[in-house]
Design a protein around this motif. Structure first.
Motif, short mmCIF file in Angstrom:
data_model
loop_
_atom_site.label_atom_id
_atom_site.label_comp_id
_atom_site.label_asym_id
_atom_site.label_seq_id
_atom_site.Cartn_x
_atom_site.Cartn_y
_atom_site.Cartn_z
N ALA A 1 31.91 34.97 47.24
CA ALA A 1 33.04 34.28 47.89
C ALA A 1 33.40 34.94 49.22
N LEU B 1 40.62 33.75 53.39
CA LEU B 1 39.86 33.58 52.14
C LEU B 1 39.32 34.91 51.64
N SER C 1 42.89 38.51 44.53
CA SER C 1 42.52 38.11 43.16
C SER C 1 41.98 39.31 42.39
N LEU D 1 44.59 41.70 41.26
CA LEU D 1 45.29 41.31 40.04
C LEU D 1 44.49 41.65 38.78
N LEU D 2 43.17 41.81 38.97
CA LEU D 2 42.30 42.02 37.80
C LEU D 2 41.97 43.48 37.52
N GLU E 1 52.10 46.99 39.90
CA GLU E 1 51.40 48.25 39.53
C GLU E 1 51.64 49.34 40.56
N MET F 1 52.13 48.69 31.06
CA MET F 1 52.42 47.98 32.31
C MET F 1 51.73 46.63 32.32
N ARG F 2 50.41 46.65 31.94
CA ARG F 2 49.60 45.45 32.05
C ARG F 2 50.07 44.38 31.06
N ARG G 1 52.86 41.89 32.00
CA ARG G 1 52.61 40.78 32.94
C ARG G 1 51.35 40.02 32.51
N TRP H 1 50.50 37.05 33.05
CA TRP H 1 50.05 36.04 34.03
C TRP H 1 49.01 36.61 35.00
N ARG H 2 48.94 37.96 35.07
CA ARG H 2 48.07 38.59 36.07
C ARG H 2 46.61 38.20 35.93
N TYR H 3 46.10 38.28 34.70
CA TYR H 3 44.67 38.06 34.51
C TYR H 3 44.28 36.60 34.77
N LEU I 1 45.84 34.40 36.54
CA LEU I 1 46.07 34.10 37.97
C LEU I 1 44.93 34.67 38.82
N GLY I 2 44.53 35.90 38.50
CA GLY I 2 43.43 36.55 39.23
C GLY I 2 42.13 35.77 39.09
N ILE I 3 41.82 35.40 37.84
CA ILE I 3 40.58 34.63 37.57
C ILE I 3 40.65 33.26 38.29
N LEU J 1 42.49 32.34 40.97
CA LEU J 1 42.40 32.49 42.44
C LEU J 1 40.97 32.83 42.88
N LEU J 2 40.33 33.68 42.07
CA LEU J 2 38.95 34.08 42.41
C LEU J 2 38.01 32.87 42.32
N SER K 1 38.72 30.61 45.28
CA SER K 1 38.14 31.21 46.50
C SER K 1 36.64 30.99 46.54
N LEU K 2 35.98 31.19 45.40
CA LEU K 2 34.52 31.05 45.35
C LEU K 2 34.12 29.60 45.65
#
Lengths: 122, 174
Positions: free
Chosen positions: A16, A42, A49, A52-53, A122, B1-2, B5, B7-9, B11-13, B15-16, B19-20
């Motif tokens: 990406a 982008l 992203s 966040l992971l 974090e 901590m993780r 939240r 929604w983090r995982y 949302l990250g997946i 958005l990624l 983007s891809l």
């Protein structure tokens, strides 16, 4: 399992980021349907992203390097394949684009990861 | 901590993945547009042929040519402007003048014919007469430049393409 997760993230995020970065290269910029800023945004979104992971700072940095490597290969292929004859006569033109592209991938990904981690608390 | 939240995982997946998909689609569109431009540039051909020669006055000759522009691909909008052209004897030893059609832009189709006209007079006419007297058939060289303008998504790309043609004119009075 950890390795597969890292591999999947590096590949998807790297492709990406590389594809986005290719949109603002000298060779393809005029033919892109979006402005150069969108291409940079982008790449930063990819970093966000990933931010966040990831679980740790070290993991984020390692992923940023992996994304830069995969992104650079993607970017190189994106501008080399349609310009094979230019690459044969003036490879420095393509290499300059690849160099700047990989630098922008690395720094924008790092910025994205930092922003992602900050916004997620974090 | 993780765990605080959840929604983090997703949302990250999410958005990624977005983007891809977006970046790959944009790159594919860009590469397609680039490939179309290169095909259009490689597939453009310009030929020139003399259609008519008239003596319009005692010391003036009017030449008419047709420049035929052939484009193998029509996927990219393009227009043409004939900047200027020179007439020489075939061996380029005698220059018979410089001519221009002005800033006329012609939209290009798969085959476009552009009429051109030049009036050779004065010293150039005298040189032409001498060339005609020297041989049965006078071979002349048309050497011009066409400016082809391709409409790209972000800007206009201008390419100069040479137009060259050799033609013969019969001896004066024949």
């Amino acid at each position: 399992m950890k390795f597969i997760r890292w591999l999947l993230l590096a590949l998807t995020a790297g492709i990406a980021a590389g594809a986005s970065s290719a949109l603002q290269t000298h060779e393809l910029f005029d033919f892109s349907p979006v402005p150069g800023n969108i291409a940079y945004a982008l790449v930063a979104l990819v970093g966000f992203s990933v931010g966040l992971l990831v679980r740790e700072v070290q993991e984020g940095l390692f992923l940023a390097l992996s994304i830069t490597l995969v992104g650079t290969i993607t970017l190189f292929l994106a501008i080399y394949l349609p310009n094979v004859e230019i690459a044969a006569t003036a490879p420095e033109l393509l290499l300059r684009s690849v160099w700047w592209g990989s630098l922008s991938i690395f720094f924008l990904t790092i910025i994205g990861i930092v922003v992602g981690r900050i916004l997620s608390g974090e | 901590m993780r765990s605080e939240r959840p929604w983090r995982y997703p949302l990250g997946i999410g958005l990624l993945t977005i983007s891809l998909v977006v970046s790959v689609i944009l790159l594919a569109l860009t590469e397609q547009s680039y490939q179309t431009f290169r095909e259009a540039l490689q597939g453009i051909q310009l030929t020139v042929h003399l259609t008519d020669v008239d003596q319009v006055a005692p010391q003036e000759a009017r030449f008419r040519w047709t420049v035929t522009v052939t484009m193998t691909t029509q996927k990219i909008a393009a227009s043409l402007e004939l900047l200027d052209w020179h007439i020489y004897s075939a061996d380029q030893s005698v220059h018979l003048g410089y001519y221009t059609s002005g800033d006329v832009q012609i939209p290009l189709k798969s085959v476009t014919e552009v009429p051109l006209e030049a009036i050779i007079r004065g010293s150039h006419f005298e040189k032409l007469q001498r060339l005609q007297e020297a041989s049965e058939e006078t071979a002349l060289l048309f050497q011009g430049v066409a400016l082809v303008m391709f409409q790209l998504p972000k800007r206009e790309e201008r390419k100069k393409i040479p137009v060259v043609g050799v033609f013969t004119i019969p001896k004066e009075g024949e």
